[in-house]
Scaffold this motif. Structure first.
Motif, PDB file in Angstrom:
ATOM      1  N   VAL A   8     -22.803  13.295   3.100  1.00 61.18           N
ATOM      2  CA  VAL A   8     -22.889  14.637   2.550  1.00 61.18           C
ATOM      3  C   VAL A   8     -21.820  14.723   1.467  1.00 61.18           C
ATOM      4  CG1 VAL A   8     -22.596  17.091   3.020  1.00 61.18           C
ATOM      5  CG2 VAL A   8     -23.679  15.645   4.720  1.00 61.18           C
ATOM      6  N   ILE A   9     -22.221  15.221   0.317  1.00 60.37           N
ATOM      7  CA  ILE A   9     -21.282  15.393  -0.782  1.00 60.37           C
ATOM      8  C   ILE A   9     -20.537  16.712  -0.559  1.00 60.37           C
ATOM      9  CG2 ILE A   9     -21.022  15.645  -3.278  1.00 60.37           C
ATOM     10  CD1 ILE A   9     -22.100  12.906  -2.405  1.00 60.37           C
ATOM     11  N   ILE A  10     -19.224  16.628  -0.496  1.00 57.50           N
ATOM     12  CA  ILE A  10     -18.387  17.822  -0.366  1.00 57.50           C
ATOM     13  C   ILE A  10     -17.432  17.825  -1.550  1.00 57.50           C
ATOM     14  CG2 ILE A  10     -16.744  19.100   1.047  1.00 57.50           C
ATOM     15  CD1 ILE A  10     -17.830  17.558   3.475  1.00 57.50           C
ATOM     16  N   ASP A  11     -17.562  18.831  -2.380  1.00 59.14           N
ATOM     17  CA  ASP A  11     -16.703  18.948  -3.555  1.00 59.14           C
ATOM     18  C   ASP A  11     -15.667  20.025  -3.290  1.00 59.14           C
ATOM     19  OD1 ASP A  11     -16.525  18.483  -6.734  1.00 59.14           O
ATOM     20  OD2 ASP A  11     -16.143  20.590  -6.219  1.00 59.14           O
ATOM     21  N   SER A  12     -14.411  19.691  -3.536  1.00 58.85           N
ATOM     22  CA  SER A  12     -13.350  20.688  -3.301  1.00 58.85           C
ATOM     23  C   SER A  12     -12.391  20.776  -4.487  1.00 58.85           C
ATOM     24  CB  SER A  12     -12.581  20.329  -2.028  1.00 58.85           C
ATOM     25  OG  SER A  12     -11.958  19.066  -2.179  1.00 58.85           O
ATOM     26  N   ILE A  70     -14.408  25.574  -0.475  1.00 58.22           N
ATOM     27  CA  ILE A  70     -13.279  26.392  -0.917  1.00 58.22           C
ATOM     28  C   ILE A  70     -12.307  26.399   0.267  1.00 58.22           C
ATOM     29  CG2 ILE A  70     -12.516  28.670  -1.658  1.00 58.22           C
ATOM     30  CD1 ILE A  70     -15.274  29.086  -2.915  1.00 58.22           C
ATOM     31  N   PRO A  71     -11.245  25.591   0.175  1.00 60.48           N
ATOM     32  CA  PRO A  71     -10.381  25.372   1.341  1.00 60.48           C
ATOM     33  C   PRO A  71      -9.486  26.551   1.726  1.00 60.48           C
ATOM     34  CG  PRO A  71      -9.547  24.165  -0.545  1.00 60.48           C
ATOM     35  CD  PRO A  71     -10.855  24.779  -0.967  1.00 60.48           C
ATOM     36  N   ALA A 101     -13.889  27.886   7.782  1.00 61.54           N
ATOM     37  CA  ALA A 101     -14.501  28.517   8.959  1.00 61.54           C
ATOM     38  C   ALA A 101     -15.927  28.047   9.216  1.00 61.54           C
ATOM     39  CB  ALA A 101     -14.480  30.033   8.810  1.00 61.54           C
ATOM     40  N   ASN A 102     -16.657  27.656   8.163  1.00 63.39           N
ATOM     41  CA  ASN A 102     -18.061  27.296   8.396  1.00 63.39           C
ATOM     42  C   ASN A 102     -18.413  25.859   8.018  1.00 63.39           C
ATOM     43  OD1 ASN A 102     -18.189  27.442   5.607  1.00 63.39           O
ATOM     44  ND2 ASN A 102     -19.450  29.270   5.548  1.00 63.39           N
ATOM     45  N   LEU A 103     -17.458  25.083   7.530  1.00 63.85           N
ATOM     46  CA  LEU A 103     -17.755  23.708   7.113  1.00 63.85           C
ATOM     47  C   LEU A 103     -18.289  22.860   8.268  1.00 63.85           C
ATOM     48  CD1 LEU A 103     -17.747  21.427   5.037  1.00 63.85           C
ATOM     49  CD2 LEU A 103     -15.352  21.007   5.639  1.00 63.85           C
ATOM     50  N   LEU A 104     -17.589  22.851   9.386  1.00 60.99           N
ATOM     51  CA  LEU A 104     -17.996  22.020  10.516  1.00 60.99           C
ATOM     52  C   LEU A 104     -19.371  22.439  11.046  1.00 60.99           C
ATOM     53  CD1 LEU A 104     -17.154  19.640  12.209  1.00 60.99           C
ATOM     54  CD2 LEU A 104     -16.031  21.218  13.782  1.00 60.99           C
ATOM     55  N   ALA A 105     -19.616  23.743  11.112  1.00 59.20           N
ATOM     56  CA  ALA A 105     -20.921  24.223  11.590  1.00 59.20           C
ATOM     57  C   ALA A 105     -22.040  23.750  10.666  1.00 59.20           C
ATOM     58  CB  ALA A 105     -20.916  25.740  11.683  1.00 59.20           C
TER      59      ALA A 105
END
Length: 176
Positions: A8-12, A70-71, A101-105
C-alpha cells in the motif's frame, strides 16, 4: 508491505507551515488566511500525488489508490473542518486521506478485502478444476459406454459364429 507480497502506498510528505502560521496568528484574519492556505496546500499535495500514479507502478501489487497520511491529528481535523469536501475530492483522485487515528483501520480493511479477493480467486480456481474434472469424468463414462457397446457387438458376433459352428442342422462341427 503487507502479507502475500501486497503493498500500500502511504504518502506523508507534506508541509505544515500554514498550520504553524494558523496557531501563531495574532488576528482572526491571519488565522483564516493561514487556514485557507493549509487547505489549499493539502489540495495541491493531493493533485501532485494523483499525478504521480504510484498505484500503477509495475509489479507493485497495490490497490488502485494511495493513502495520504497526515500524521498530526489536529492538522487533519482542522483541515476537514475547514473544508469537508476534502475527502470526496481526494477519493475522486484515488486518494484516501488518513490520520493516525484511522490509518491502521484502513490498512486492516484493505488487507481484509485482499483476503476476500484471494479466497474468491481460490474458489474460482476450485470451480474451474471441478469443471475440468467433471468434463474428464463425462468423457471417461462415454468411453466406457463405447467399450460396452463394442463388447456387446463382439459378443453378438461370437454367438453368431458359435451358432454356425455348433448349433443347428447345418453346423460346421456335424458337417466335419
Amino acid at each position: 508491505n503487507l502479507p502475500y507480497a501486497k503493498r500500500v502506498i502511504i504518502d506523508s510528505k507534506m508541509s505544515y507551515t500554514h498550520y504553524d502560521d494558523y496557531f501563531n496568528a495574532t488576528s482572526l484574519e491571519e488565522k483564516q488566511d493561514s487556514l485557507k492556505k493549509l487547505v489549499l496546500s493539502i489540495k495541491e499535495h493531493m493533485k501532485g500525488l494523483s499525478e504521480k500514479n504510484y498505484q500503477f507502478l509495475e509489479k507493485l501489487e497495490s490497490p488502485d489508490l494511495v493513502l495520504m497520511f497526515i500524521p498530526i491529528e489536529s492538522v487533519f481535523s482542522l483541515a476537514l473542518e475547514a473544508d469537508p469536501s476534502l475527502f470526496e475530492e481526494a477519493w475522486k483522485r484515488s486518494i484516501i486521506i488518513v490520520s493516525p487515528a484511522n490509518l491502521l483501520a484502513i490498512l486492516r480493511t484493505i488487507e481484509s478485502l485482499w483476503k476476500v479477493e484471494r479466497q474468491s480467486r481460490n474458489t474460482q480456481r476450485i470451480a474451474d478444476e471441478g469443471a475440468a474434472l467433471y468434463d474428464k469424468f463425462v468423457d471417461f463414462v462415454k468411453d466406457l459406454d463405447n467399450v460396452g457397446k463394442h463388447l456387446k457387438n463382439t459378443s453378438d458376433h461370437f454367438e453368431k459364429s458359435m451358432q454356425k459352428l455348433t448349433h443347428g442342422r447345418g453346423n460346421l462341427v456335424k458337417k466335419v
